[in-house]
Scaffold this active site. Structure first.
Site, PDB file in Angstrom:
ATOM      1  N   HIS A 107       3.489   1.438  -4.489  1.00  0.00           N
ATOM      2  CA  HIS A 107       2.424   2.452  -4.296  1.00  0.00           C
ATOM      3  C   HIS A 107       2.025   3.030  -5.655  1.00  0.00           C
ATOM      4  O   HIS A 107       2.316   4.199  -5.965  1.00  0.00           O
ATOM      5  CB  HIS A 107       3.034   3.519  -3.384  1.00  0.00           C
ATOM      6  CG  HIS A 107       2.141   4.593  -2.875  1.00  0.00           C
ATOM      7  ND1 HIS A 107       1.335   5.352  -3.677  1.00  0.00           N
ATOM      8  CD2 HIS A 107       1.953   5.046  -1.616  1.00  0.00           C
ATOM      9  CE1 HIS A 107       0.689   6.244  -2.929  1.00  0.00           C
ATOM     10  NE2 HIS A 107       1.056   6.085  -1.675  1.00  0.00           N
ATOM     11  N   GLU A 147      -2.406   0.083  -4.361  1.00  0.00           N
ATOM     12  CA  GLU A 147      -1.066  -0.227  -3.867  1.00  0.00           C
ATOM     13  C   GLU A 147      -0.984  -1.689  -3.423  1.00  0.00           C
ATOM     14  O   GLU A 147      -1.758  -2.123  -2.571  1.00  0.00           O
ATOM     15  CB  GLU A 147      -0.737   0.700  -2.692  1.00  0.00           C
ATOM     16  CG  GLU A 147      -0.953   2.175  -3.054  1.00  0.00           C
ATOM     17  CD  GLU A 147      -0.960   3.096  -1.843  1.00  0.00           C
ATOM     18  OE1 GLU A 147      -0.262   2.798  -0.857  1.00  0.00           O
ATOM     19  OE2 GLU A 147      -1.679   4.109  -1.879  1.00  0.00           O
TER      20      GLU A 147
HETATM   21  C1  BG6 Z   1      -1.086   6.363   0.909  1.00  0.00           C
HETATM   22  C2  BG6 Z   1      -1.617   6.548   2.287  1.00  0.00           C
HETATM   23  O1  BG6 Z   1      -0.536   5.081   0.798  1.00  0.00           O
HETATM   24  O2  BG6 Z   1      -0.065   7.324   0.643  1.00  0.00           O
HETATM   25  C3  BG6 Z   1      -2.145   7.980   2.454  1.00  0.00           C
HETATM   26  O3  BG6 Z   1      -2.632   5.591   2.517  1.00  0.00           O
HETATM   27  C4  BG6 Z   1      -1.039   8.974   2.101  1.00  0.00           C
HETATM   28  O4  BG6 Z   1      -2.594   8.176   3.789  1.00  0.00           O
HETATM   29  C5  BG6 Z   1      -0.526   8.659   0.701  1.00  0.00           C
HETATM   30  O5  BG6 Z   1      -1.547  10.294   2.168  1.00  0.00           O
HETATM   31  C6  BG6 Z   1       0.582   9.583   0.193  1.00  0.00           C
HETATM   32  O6  BG6 Z   1       1.658   9.598   1.073  1.00  0.00           O
HETATM   33  P1  BG6 Z   1       2.925  10.503   0.795  1.00  0.00           P
HETATM   34  O7  BG6 Z   1       3.853  10.273   1.954  1.00  0.00           O
HETATM   35  O8  BG6 Z   1       3.509  10.056  -0.509  1.00  0.00           O
HETATM   36  O9  BG6 Z   1       2.427  11.921   0.713  1.00  0.00           O
END
Ligand code: BG6
Length: 279
Positions: free
Chosen positions: A155, A255
């Site tokens: 990510h 990602e």
């Molecule tokens: C992304 C998602 O991969 O991660 C989003 O598509 C999400 O919807 C974002 O808000 C962040 O997620 P987290 O759990 O790290 O706050």
């Protein structure tokens, strides 16, 4: 040089430095939170208000979403994006034989804690190569007697001059799931940003480019046909942990994923590797 250090926020991390670049990798989550090529700025973005504490995911860098991507679909209230990003990895090996390239490997094994959330036996390895490129290979081996399904993502939060300045190329004409409306759509032209974006691109192959004021960053994925593009914009940013109101301006997430239709079914003994190379 490969050294284990302690962050002021209490997380232990591995500091890597060679003739090409430096990187920092927290043992919790095998979470890369800095990658700097010699003479350049950090390619990765980390929130200035991020926690660096046990059981809290670092906001920025490259969280590993595993063994599921996104919200828990079981309805059992399991954590979003799985448990790898808040689990302790072991530092397995390093290779510093080339002054321009350093390789390290980290591993996550099942524990009582992981079995409570996901009742399978597995081995998860992250092989990181730091040179004038950053290579990440996330390998999952099924050590269980049953098959399991996997969705996952590297990510990556990229540091950008301003979200309004950037373009993403390489996803033109690709189908995507718009996670804001849950509609299926098709990308028209390059991607630019003027509001919240949360999309899962599908059938992706080939190189993706992030263009920021003339600077070009290339992302090459392997073992994956889905790419998530995300920026929360101002309203969601206000609601999120470890973000400030204007934080959304400084990053974009691209990602490298196996998400939604691109899920992986691993039979006993099989291994799947998701690879991303950033340069
Ligand atoms: C992304 C998602 O991969 O991660 C989003 O598509 C999400 O919807 C974002 O808000 C962040 O997620 P987290 O759990 O790290 O706050």
């Amino acid at each position: 040089m490969v050294e284990t250090k302690k962050h002021s926020g209490s997380l232990e991390y591995i500091y890597i430095k060679n003739e090409s670049a430096s990187a920092k990798v927290a043992l919790q989550g095998a979470h890369i939170f800095s990658y700097v090529r010699s003479g350049e700025d950090d390619l990765l973005w980390v929130s200035e208000v991020s926690d660096f504490e046990h059981k809290k995911a670092i906001r920025g860098g490259v969280p590993i979403c595993w063994p599921w991507f996104g919200q828990d679909r079981s309805g059992e209230g399991r954590p979003q994006h799985g448990f790898a990003r808040t689990s302790m990895f072991e530092f397995v090996s390093k290779d510093e034989s080339d002054p321009y390239t350093t390789k390290i490997t980290l591993k996550l094994k099942p524990s009582d804690e992981t079995r409570k959330l996901w009742p399978y036996s597995f081995e998860l390895m992250l092989h990181i190569t730091v040179s004038d490129k950053l290579s990440m290979e996330l390998s999952t081996t099924n050590l269980d007697e049953r098959a399991f399904e996997l969705t996952q993502a590297l990510h990556t939060y990229f540091d950008v001059s301003d979200i309004s300045n950037i373009q993403i190329k390489g996803l033109e004409s690709k189908p995507y799931l718009d996670a804001l409306s849950w509609d299926n759509k098709t990308q028209n032209g390059v991607i630019t940003f003027a509001g919240e974006v949360d999309r899962v691109y599908q059938e992706v192959e080939g190189e993706i480019s992030l263009i920021d004021n003339g600077k070009i960053i290339s992302i090459k994925n392997d073992g994956s046909s889905s790419v998530v593009v995300w920026n929360p914009w101002i309203d969601k940013c206000r609601r999120m942990s470890a973000m400030k109101e204007d934080t959304y301006r400084g990053f974009v997430c691209i990602e490298s994923a196996n998400a939604f239709d691109d899920l992986i079914l691993l039979k006993p003994g099989e291994t799947h590797t998701l690879k991303a190379v950033i340069s």
